[in-house]
Design a protein around this motif. Structure first.
Motif, PDB file in Angstrom:
ATOM      1  N   GLY A 129       0.812  -1.213   0.000  1.00 59.88           N
ATOM      2  CA  GLY A 129       0.000   0.000   0.000  1.00 59.88           C
ATOM      3  C   GLY A 129       0.843   1.259   0.000  1.00 59.88           C
ATOM      4  O   GLY A 129       0.542   2.226  -0.709  1.00 59.88           O
ATOM      5  N   VAL A 130       1.914   1.268   0.781  1.00 54.60           N
ATOM      6  CA  VAL A 130       2.797   2.434   0.829  1.00 54.60           C
ATOM      7  C   VAL A 130       3.475   2.640  -0.524  1.00 54.60           C
ATOM      8  O   VAL A 130       3.571   3.777  -1.017  1.00 54.60           O
ATOM      9  CB  VAL A 130       3.836   2.274   1.963  1.00 54.60           C
ATOM     10  CG1 VAL A 130       4.949   3.300   1.844  1.00 54.60           C
ATOM     11  CG2 VAL A 130       3.153   2.380   3.307  1.00 54.60           C
ATOM     12  N   SER A 187       2.874   5.931  -2.878  1.00 56.71           N
ATOM     13  CA  SER A 187       3.992   6.798  -3.268  1.00 56.71           C
ATOM     14  C   SER A 187       4.048   6.948  -4.788  1.00 56.71           C
ATOM     15  O   SER A 187       4.305   8.036  -5.300  1.00 56.71           O
ATOM     16  CB  SER A 187       5.312   6.258  -2.730  1.00 56.71           C
ATOM     17  OG  SER A 187       5.638   5.037  -3.355  1.00 56.71           O
ATOM     18  N   LYS A 188       3.793   5.873  -5.528  1.00 55.92           N
ATOM     19  CA  LYS A 188       3.757   5.982  -6.991  1.00 55.92           C
ATOM     20  C   LYS A 188       2.593   6.854  -7.443  1.00 55.92           C
ATOM     21  O   LYS A 188       2.727   7.658  -8.364  1.00 55.92           O
ATOM     22  CB  LYS A 188       3.650   4.599  -7.624  1.00 55.92           C
ATOM     23  CG  LYS A 188       4.923   3.808  -7.566  1.00 55.92           C
ATOM     24  CD  LYS A 188       4.764   2.479  -8.264  1.00 55.92           C
ATOM     25  CE  LYS A 188       6.050   1.684  -8.185  1.00 55.92           C
ATOM     26  NZ  LYS A 188       5.924   0.379  -8.844  1.00 55.92           N
ATOM     27  N   LEU A 189       1.454   6.721  -6.801  1.00 56.64           N
ATOM     28  CA  LEU A 189       0.285   7.526  -7.137  1.00 56.64           C
ATOM     29  C   LEU A 189       0.552   8.999  -6.859  1.00 56.64           C
ATOM     30  O   LEU A 189       0.167   9.872  -7.641  1.00 56.64           O
ATOM     31  CB  LEU A 189      -0.923   7.035  -6.342  1.00 56.64           C
ATOM     32  CG  LEU A 189      -2.253   7.691  -6.642  1.00 56.64           C
ATOM     33  CD1 LEU A 189      -2.676   7.351  -8.068  1.00 56.64           C
ATOM     34  CD2 LEU A 189      -3.293   7.218  -5.656  1.00 56.64           C
ATOM     35  N   ALA A 190       1.232   9.302  -5.764  1.00 58.78           N
ATOM     36  CA  ALA A 190       1.556  10.688  -5.429  1.00 58.78           C
ATOM     37  C   ALA A 190       2.540  11.276  -6.426  1.00 58.78           C
ATOM     38  O   ALA A 190       2.430  12.442  -6.809  1.00 58.78           O
ATOM     39  CB  ALA A 190       2.124  10.761  -4.015  1.00 58.78           C
ATOM     40  N   VAL A 201       1.508  14.649  -9.136  1.00 59.70           N
ATOM     41  CA  VAL A 201       2.105  15.923  -8.733  1.00 59.70           C
ATOM     42  C   VAL A 201       1.714  17.012  -9.720  1.00 59.70           C
ATOM     43  O   VAL A 201       1.375  18.137  -9.339  1.00 59.70           O
ATOM     44  CB  VAL A 201       3.645  15.794  -8.614  1.00 59.70           C
ATOM     45  CG1 VAL A 201       4.309  17.145  -8.523  1.00 59.70           C
ATOM     46  CG2 VAL A 201       3.999  14.958  -7.416  1.00 59.70           C
ATOM     47  N   GLY A 202       1.745  16.724 -11.011  1.00 59.79           N
ATOM     48  CA  GLY A 202       1.386  17.712 -12.021  1.00 59.79           C
ATOM     49  C   GLY A 202      -0.062  18.131 -11.928  1.00 59.79           C
ATOM     50  O   GLY A 202      -0.415  19.267 -12.246  1.00 59.79           O
TER      51      GLY A 202
END
Length: 125
Positions: free
Chosen positions: A98-99, A103-106, A110-111
């Motif tokens: 999940g972490v 982190s990949k989703l965040a 970002v854009g």
């Protein structure tokens, strides 16, 4: 001239395999540890109950019933131990996954969430 301590010419007796009439193990200590660990679905407590029954039957001389309850105690102890080891590992694996996913989703979003402030604004004019 032999000055060493007295020797025995006989070899030590070989160990015999346990006979069929040997009393069964009751797995009581294993069940106590599983009960104290408070594992999933209280399987340690069930194992403790069967281990005590096995010990009681062994003391009373009913070997077949003692073997039956000992077998059940061993089965529940194995399930409790496996559950106590596998479930925390599974939980850790899910948290780590999940972490990593968050982190990949965040990083990908970002854009989307950034807003650029510029000195010129064409809409206001």
């Amino acid at each position: 001239m032999d000055t060493s301590y007295p020797r025995e010419d006989e070899w030590p007796p070989k160990r015999r395999p346990p006979s069929a009439a040997s009393p069964p193990r009751d797995h009581l200590v294993w069940a106590i540890f599983n009960t104290l660990y408070m594992n999933f679905c209280c399987l340690g407590f069930v194992a403790l109950a069967f281990a005590v029954k096995a010990r009681d039957r062994k003391v009373s001389g009913d070997v077949e019933a003692a073997r039956h309850f000992s077998s059940k105690a061993r089965c529940y102890n194995a399930l409790a131990t496996a559950g106590s080891v596998v479930l925390p590992l599974l939980l850790i694996a899910l948290v780590v996954t999940g972490v990593i996913h968050l982190s990949k989703l965040a990083q990908e979003s970002v854009g989307f969430f950034t807003y650029q402030f510029s000195g010129t604004d064409d809409e206001d004019q």
